[in-house]
Design a protein around this motif. Structure first.
Motif, PDB file in Angstrom:
ATOM      1  N   GLY A  33       0.878  -1.190   0.056  1.00  0.00           N
ATOM      2  CA  GLY A  33       0.119  -0.112   0.123  1.00  0.00           C
ATOM      3  C   GLY A  33       0.869   1.286   0.143  1.00  0.00           C
ATOM      4  N   GLU A  34       1.938   1.330   0.885  1.00  0.00           N
ATOM      5  CA  GLU A  34       2.790   2.649   0.787  1.00  0.00           C
ATOM      6  C   GLU A  34       3.378   2.585  -0.633  1.00  0.00           C
ATOM      7  OE1 GLU A  34       3.726   5.718   2.550  1.00  0.00           O
ATOM      8  OE2 GLU A  34       3.042   4.208   3.860  1.00  0.00           O
ATOM      9  N   GLU A  35       3.963   1.596  -1.358  1.00  0.00           N
ATOM     10  CA  GLU A  35       4.531   1.915  -2.381  1.00  0.00           C
ATOM     11  C   GLU A  35       3.174   2.000  -3.515  1.00  0.00           C
ATOM     12  OE1 GLU A  35       6.514  -1.885  -3.529  1.00  0.00           O
ATOM     13  OE2 GLU A  35       7.961  -1.556  -2.026  1.00  0.00           O
ATOM     14  N   ALA A  36       2.003   1.680  -3.447  1.00  0.00           N
ATOM     15  CA  ALA A  36       1.193   2.049  -4.345  1.00  0.00           C
ATOM     16  C   ALA A  36       0.550   3.655  -4.187  1.00  0.00           C
ATOM     17  CB  ALA A  36      -0.319   1.132  -4.204  1.00  0.00           C
ATOM     18  N   ASN A  37       0.756   4.078  -2.915  1.00  0.00           N
ATOM     19  CA  ASN A  37       0.454   5.383  -2.697  1.00  0.00           C
ATOM     20  C   ASN A  37       1.480   6.257  -3.346  1.00  0.00           C
ATOM     21  OD1 ASN A  37      -1.164   7.374  -1.238  1.00  0.00           O
ATOM     22  ND2 ASN A  37       0.783   7.717  -0.237  1.00  0.00           N
ATOM     23  N   ALA A  38       2.917   6.065  -3.149  1.00  0.00           N
ATOM     24  CA  ALA A  38       3.871   6.701  -3.782  1.00  0.00           C
ATOM     25  C   ALA A  38       3.686   6.924  -5.227  1.00  0.00           C
ATOM     26  CB  ALA A  38       5.176   6.129  -3.402  1.00  0.00           C
ATOM     27  N   LEU A  39       3.268   5.633  -5.910  1.00  0.00           N
ATOM     28  CA  LEU A  39       3.252   5.591  -7.349  1.00  0.00           C
ATOM     29  C   LEU A  39       2.236   6.499  -7.843  1.00  0.00           C
ATOM     30  CD1 LEU A  39       3.919   4.340 -10.160  1.00  0.00           C
ATOM     31  CD2 LEU A  39       2.596   2.352  -9.685  1.00  0.00           C
ATOM     32  N   LEU A  40       1.123   6.553  -7.201  1.00  0.00           N
ATOM     33  CA  LEU A  40      -0.132   7.404  -7.368  1.00  0.00           C
ATOM     34  C   LEU A  40       0.131   8.726  -7.311  1.00  0.00           C
ATOM     35  CD1 LEU A  40      -2.689   4.962  -6.128  1.00  0.00           C
ATOM     36  CD2 LEU A  40      -2.648   5.451  -8.252  1.00  0.00           C
ATOM     37  N   GLU A  61      -6.428   3.719   3.415  1.00  0.00           N
ATOM     38  CA  GLU A  61      -5.628   4.801   3.532  1.00  0.00           C
ATOM     39  C   GLU A  61      -5.247   5.303   2.085  1.00  0.00           C
ATOM     40  OE1 GLU A  61      -3.541   4.405   7.766  1.00  0.00           O
ATOM     41  OE2 GLU A  61      -3.142   2.605   6.041  1.00  0.00           O
ATOM     42  N   VAL A  62      -4.880   4.491   1.104  1.00  0.00           N
ATOM     43  CA  VAL A  62      -4.458   4.636  -0.229  1.00  0.00           C
ATOM     44  C   VAL A  62      -5.372   5.694  -0.661  1.00  0.00           C
ATOM     45  CG1 VAL A  62      -3.657   3.899  -2.338  1.00  0.00           C
ATOM     46  CG2 VAL A  62      -2.845   2.820  -0.420  1.00  0.00           C
ATOM     47  N   LEU A  63      -6.635   5.046  -0.787  1.00  0.00           N
ATOM     48  CA  LEU A  63      -7.788   5.687  -1.454  1.00  0.00           C
ATOM     49  C   LEU A  63      -8.104   7.331  -0.720  1.00  0.00           C
ATOM     50  CD1 LEU A  63     -10.395   5.597  -3.070  1.00  0.00           C
ATOM     51  CD2 LEU A  63     -11.693   4.330  -1.435  1.00  0.00           C
ATOM     52  N   ARG A  64      -7.892   7.270   0.488  1.00  0.00           N
ATOM     53  CA  ARG A  64      -8.163   8.555   1.127  1.00  0.00           C
ATOM     54  C   ARG A  64      -7.325   9.676   0.918  1.00  0.00           C
ATOM     55  NH1 ARG A  64      -9.563   5.290   5.861  1.00  0.00           N
ATOM     56  NH2 ARG A  64     -11.765   5.230   6.181  1.00  0.00           N
ATOM     57  N   ASP A  71      -7.427  13.844  -6.755  1.00  0.00           N
ATOM     58  CA  ASP A  71      -7.254  12.979  -7.864  1.00  0.00           C
ATOM     59  C   ASP A  71      -8.521  12.028  -8.058  1.00  0.00           C
ATOM     60  OD1 ASP A  71      -6.700  10.569  -9.400  1.00  0.00           O
ATOM     61  OD2 ASP A  71      -4.542  10.700  -9.178  1.00  0.00           O
ATOM     62  N   GLU A  72      -9.392  12.226  -9.081  1.00  0.00           N
ATOM     63  CA  GLU A  72     -10.491  11.776  -9.102  1.00  0.00           C
ATOM     64  C   GLU A  72     -10.344  10.450 -10.220  1.00  0.00           C
ATOM     65  OE1 GLU A  72     -12.771  14.512 -11.389  1.00  0.00           O
ATOM     66  OE2 GLU A  72     -13.027  15.837  -9.522  1.00  0.00           O
ATOM     67  N   THR A  73      -9.349   9.581 -10.248  1.00  0.00           N
ATOM     68  CA  THR A  73      -9.285   8.458 -11.074  1.00  0.00           C
ATOM     69  C   THR A  73     -10.067   7.415 -10.368  1.00  0.00           C
ATOM     70  OG1 THR A  73      -6.754   8.775 -11.192  1.00  0.00           O
ATOM     71  CG2 THR A  73      -7.618   6.577 -11.461  1.00  0.00           C
ATOM     72  N   PRO A  74     -11.010   6.720 -10.998  1.00  0.00           N
ATOM     73  CA  PRO A  74     -11.835   5.914 -10.805  1.00  0.00           C
ATOM     74  C   PRO A  74     -11.136   4.755  -9.916  1.00  0.00           C
ATOM     75  CG  PRO A  74     -12.234   6.302 -13.145  1.00  0.00           C
ATOM     76  CD  PRO A  74     -11.154   6.917 -12.711  1.00  0.00           C
ATOM     77  N   ALA A  93     -15.292   6.594   1.463  1.00  0.00           N
ATOM     78  CA  ALA A  93     -13.561   6.910   1.488  1.00  0.00           C
ATOM     79  C   ALA A  93     -13.224   7.616   0.067  1.00  0.00           C
ATOM     80  CB  ALA A  93     -12.903   5.753   1.837  1.00  0.00           C
ATOM     81  N   GLY A  94     -14.339   7.442  -1.177  1.00  0.00           N
ATOM     82  CA  GLY A  94     -14.061   7.879  -2.220  1.00  0.00           C
ATOM     83  C   GLY A  94     -14.170   6.760  -3.396  1.00  0.00           C
ATOM     84  N   ALA A  95     -14.524   5.402  -2.904  1.00  0.00           N
ATOM     85  CA  ALA A  95     -14.406   4.442  -4.069  1.00  0.00           C
ATOM     86  C   ALA A  95     -15.495   4.671  -5.285  1.00  0.00           C
ATOM     87  CB  ALA A  95     -14.430   2.903  -3.552  1.00  0.00           C
ATOM     88  N   ASP A  96     -15.471   4.148  -6.400  1.00  0.00           N
ATOM     89  CA  ASP A  96     -16.346   4.232  -7.339  1.00  0.00           C
ATOM     90  C   ASP A  96     -17.324   3.155  -7.364  1.00  0.00           C
ATOM     91  OD1 ASP A  96     -15.782   6.987  -8.913  1.00  0.00           O
ATOM     92  OD2 ASP A  96     -14.013   6.086  -8.297  1.00  0.00           O
ATOM     93  N   ASP A  97     -16.631   1.831  -7.019  1.00  0.00           N
ATOM     94  CA  ASP A  97     -17.375   0.480  -6.931  1.00  0.00           C
ATOM     95  C   ASP A  97     -16.575  -0.345  -6.063  1.00  0.00           C
ATOM     96  OD1 ASP A  97     -19.165  -1.326  -7.900  1.00  0.00           O
ATOM     97  OD2 ASP A  97     -18.538  -1.249  -9.833  1.00  0.00           O
ATOM     98  N   TYR A  98     -17.147  -1.523  -5.746  1.00  0.00           N
ATOM     99  CA  TYR A  98     -17.015  -2.288  -4.652  1.00  0.00           C
ATOM    100  C   TYR A  98     -17.177  -3.948  -5.231  1.00  0.00           C
ATOM    101  CZ  TYR A  98     -16.142  -3.480   0.451  1.00  0.00           C
ATOM    102  OH  TYR A  98     -15.539  -4.176   1.494  1.00  0.00           O
ATOM    103  N   MET A  99     -16.066  -4.715  -5.370  1.00  0.00           N
ATOM    104  CA  MET A  99     -16.450  -6.147  -5.398  1.00  0.00           C
ATOM    105  C   MET A  99     -15.987  -6.820  -4.463  1.00  0.00           C
ATOM    106  SD  MET A  99     -15.764  -6.666  -9.383  1.00  0.00           S
ATOM    107  CE  MET A  99     -16.422  -8.211  -9.458  1.00  0.00           C
ATOM    108  N   VAL A 100     -16.667  -7.880  -3.897  1.00  0.00           N
ATOM    109  CA  VAL A 100     -16.158  -8.995  -3.045  1.00  0.00           C
ATOM    110  C   VAL A 100     -15.706 -10.277  -3.416  1.00  0.00           C
ATOM    111  CG1 VAL A 100     -17.082 -10.391  -0.890  1.00  0.00           C
ATOM    112  CG2 VAL A 100     -18.097  -8.185  -1.455  1.00  0.00           C
ATOM    113  N   LYS A 101     -14.427 -10.544  -3.075  1.00  0.00           N
ATOM    114  CA  LYS A 101     -13.891 -11.806  -3.336  1.00  0.00           C
ATOM    115  C   LYS A 101     -14.557 -12.913  -2.709  1.00  0.00           C
ATOM    116  CE  LYS A 101      -9.274  -9.548  -3.135  1.00  0.00           C
ATOM    117  NZ  LYS A 101      -8.003  -9.350  -2.507  1.00  0.00           N
TER     118      LYS A 101
END
Length: 224
Positions: A33-40, A61-64, A71-74, A93-101
């Protein structure tokens, strides 16, 4: 579409990557998650597929953080958490959609197309410009009713141009959307793909303008 998958389950991540890339999408993957946040903070994607339980920083946390930067990326959350409260937290938190595994990959693809349509302002999977049509779901372009023989990169480019009608895209922007970070494309390669696509859609109402020093812009002409 250029996507970022953030998933720390290696087997699931590999399966999702294989499916989405087989459909012609350009997908990068992060497991932390930390690396993803930095990349985004530095890279732009059309869609982010985001797991919740991640090392380093949670998906929420990444989403928030993403939304706090404006950033409005879906963002489509992928998680094993199925409780209503969890869904509410993710959506608030700002998600556009949600899928359950676990989920069906056909539904995942369909939901990604919905997000892409929503972002481009289209209500349909099929784009039409005179005698040219492009079906996102089938990844198929037709000119005057005849299937066009397009390579994978040409289909990706066509979708990029359609999603950015009337907007000038630099060669660097196009390259970023056509290739993952593991690939090393040259700007000459981008020029060649644009040239091939322009030739194959010649005669349609979709025009691709090249402006030296700026880039490319697609627009729909009045002529069929």
């Amino acid at each position: 579409m250029r996507m970022l998958l953030v998933e720390d389950n290696d087997d699931l991540a590999e399966t999702i990557l294989d499916r989405l890339r087989a459909e012609g999408h350009v997908v990068d993957c992060e497991t932390d998650g930390e690396e993803a946040n930095a990349l985004l903070r530095h890279a732009r994607f059309d869609i982010v597929l985001l797991d919740v339980n991640l090392p380093g920083r949670s998906g929420y946390e990444v989403l928030r953080s993403l939304r706090a930067r404006g950033d409005e990326t879906p963002v489509l959350i992928l998680t094993a958490r199925s409780e209503i409260d969890d869904r509410v937290v993710g959506l608030d938190a700002g998600a556009d959609d949600y899928m359950v595994k676990p989920f069906d990959f056909r539904e995942l693809s369909a939901r990604c197309r919905v997000l892409a349509r929503r972002r481009s302002g289209s209500a349909s999977n099929v784009f039409t410009a005179g005698s040219l049509s492009f079906d996102r779901a089938a990844r198929l372009a037709r000119l005057e009713g005849v299937d066009l023989d397009l390579r994978a990169r040409e289909i990706q480019l066509l979708e990029i141009l359609i999603d950015n009608l009337g907007r000038m895209l630099t060669k660097e922007e196009v390259a970023d959307k056509l290739y993952t970070f593991q690939e090393a494309p040259s700007l000459n390669a981008v020029e060649q793909i644009v040239t091939r696509l322009r030739r194959k859609i010649e005669g349609s109402s979709l025009a691709v303008k090249t402006t030296r020093g700026l880039g490319y812009m697609a627009y729909v002409t009045d002529e069929d």
